[in-house]
Design an enzyme around this catalytic site. Sequence first.
Site, short mmCIF file in Angstrom:
data_model
loop_
_atom_site.label_atom_id
_atom_site.label_comp_id
_atom_site.label_asym_id
_atom_site.label_seq_id
_atom_site.Cartn_x
_atom_site.Cartn_y
_atom_site.Cartn_z
N ARG A 142 -28.32 -28.78 -1.49
CA ARG A 142 -29.63 -28.57 -2.15
C ARG A 142 -30.18 -27.30 -1.40
O ARG A 142 -30.16 -27.18 -0.27
CB ARG A 142 -30.25 -29.83 -2.03
CG ARG A 142 -31.48 -29.88 -2.75
CD ARG A 142 -32.28 -31.28 -2.25
NE ARG A 142 -31.36 -32.37 -2.91
CZ ARG A 142 -31.22 -32.76 -4.25
NH1 ARG A 142 -31.77 -32.11 -5.21
NH2 ARG A 142 -30.43 -33.60 -4.56
N LYS B 219 -36.63 -26.44 -9.83
CA LYS B 219 -36.77 -26.91 -11.15
C LYS B 219 -38.11 -27.26 -11.53
O LYS B 219 -38.94 -27.82 -10.73
CB LYS B 219 -35.92 -28.26 -11.32
CG LYS B 219 -35.92 -29.37 -10.26
CD LYS B 219 -34.93 -30.36 -10.48
CE LYS B 219 -35.22 -31.39 -9.46
NZ LYS B 219 -33.84 -32.62 -9.35
N LYS C 66 -34.03 -24.99 -18.46
CA LYS C 66 -33.38 -26.33 -17.80
C LYS C 66 -32.88 -27.01 -19.01
O LYS C 66 -33.54 -27.70 -19.71
CB LYS C 66 -34.34 -26.97 -16.89
CG LYS C 66 -33.60 -28.31 -16.31
CD LYS C 66 -34.53 -29.03 -15.33
CE LYS C 66 -33.98 -30.01 -14.65
NZ LYS C 66 -32.93 -30.92 -15.22
#
Length: 451
Positions: free
Chosen positions: A340, A346, A195
């Site tokens: 989404r 994440k 990330k």
Amino acid sequence: MAHDELAEINGIKPKVFLRDGEEKEVSSMSSNSVYKVKRTFDHFYCTCPAWRNQSGSPVNARTCKHLKSLFGEKYEEARLKLKNPDGPPPKGATKKPVSRAKAKPALKRKKANDDDEDEDDVEPAKRARKAVSASKPASKGKGKAVNDEDDEGEDVDEADGEAPATSKLKPELLLANKWDIETGPDPAGWWISEKLDGVRTYYDGKQMISRLGNPFTPPKWFLEKLPKEVTLDGELFGGRGEFQSTVSIVKTVNSPHWHNITFQVFDIPSKGDSPFETRIDYLKTLFGPGGSHASDKVEIVAHEMATSRQHVLDKLKEIESLGGEGLMLRKPGSIYEGRRSATLLKIKTFYDAEAVVTGYVPGKGRHKGTTGALKCKMESGKTFSVGTGLSDKQRKNPPKVGAIITYRFQELTKDGVPRFPSYICEAIDKDKPKDAEIPEHRKAGAEPADA
């Protein structure tokens, strides 16, 4: 202590020095309005409409009469030159005196950039707008933006208090859900990637825009490295721990520091109906070794297949030890959904700490008339504000001044201020603030551990 470039510029010191995260109230010179000036990393912002309406200038090269009054005109002139050396001077920076003999009668209605206008009067209208499909390259047709959904993805607009573009197209991007380390789905077979600590960016075949539809200002030579017949989803990236610097660079016109930025591509929405693995293979034909658009400024984000939950946790520890932000998990065979989705997860570590409430920031927009944020002081003495996490009920009846609250954050800025803090609760069992114990590699600007 590391040198602070804003403490003195070409021998000129500000009349008042603010450290990262500190703020000060400045009274209007022509009304009863009071505005807030705050420092965020390498720039200052003011809540007056004149500062916010300088959309043609990067955030670290904007000024207004309140900043000039607080810091001094010569200092502000030097600061703007330092931060945007090749850019034009901001509009209204110098004004020629108007001859009284030829002056026209003043209009009764204030101009849009009058910095004594009520800030809430210039907030963008909160109405539904149509979003542009991220799967198609830019066309000549016009479209409208949509309201932004609340998302934790790190977008430059949110980081700097910028409003969503009201006349630009807002891309429909794939947004991630959180993966719970203990109760999240079995990640075996999913794709792991880092990330990145960068700025989310959508390339529509012609230009780069933020998640909220606001344009970035890459040099022509940077855009020329990209193909025109596809759309790309990725991040503008300046390196681990360099989020604040990256924000300043990507919003600065003609910045020479664009040479330090890469476009890290992790998907191709224009091929969104194909399985994820097929999309990655296609990206390799564009930007991989020997690809049609191979460049040292455009990289494909690396992925590896997860073998177990422990594999993911070990990888998270490894990335964080190198100064990385966290991990992303992508479901194998998944398509690109412009919303989404549970196919993208994440993972990142957060820290909890306590601070004492010292005051309140008035609410704006739908929170007008209630508390917008709590002014807080850390155990270290540094100050910050936190509004995210407050419920409507708490905004109407916030913790009292002197109360100890618990807040959550991911890392500290270069000056030791929590980045993107969220309110958790009032710490009724505490009588003094307590800072979190942060590993050195989780402090912005820290040197990463050896790989």
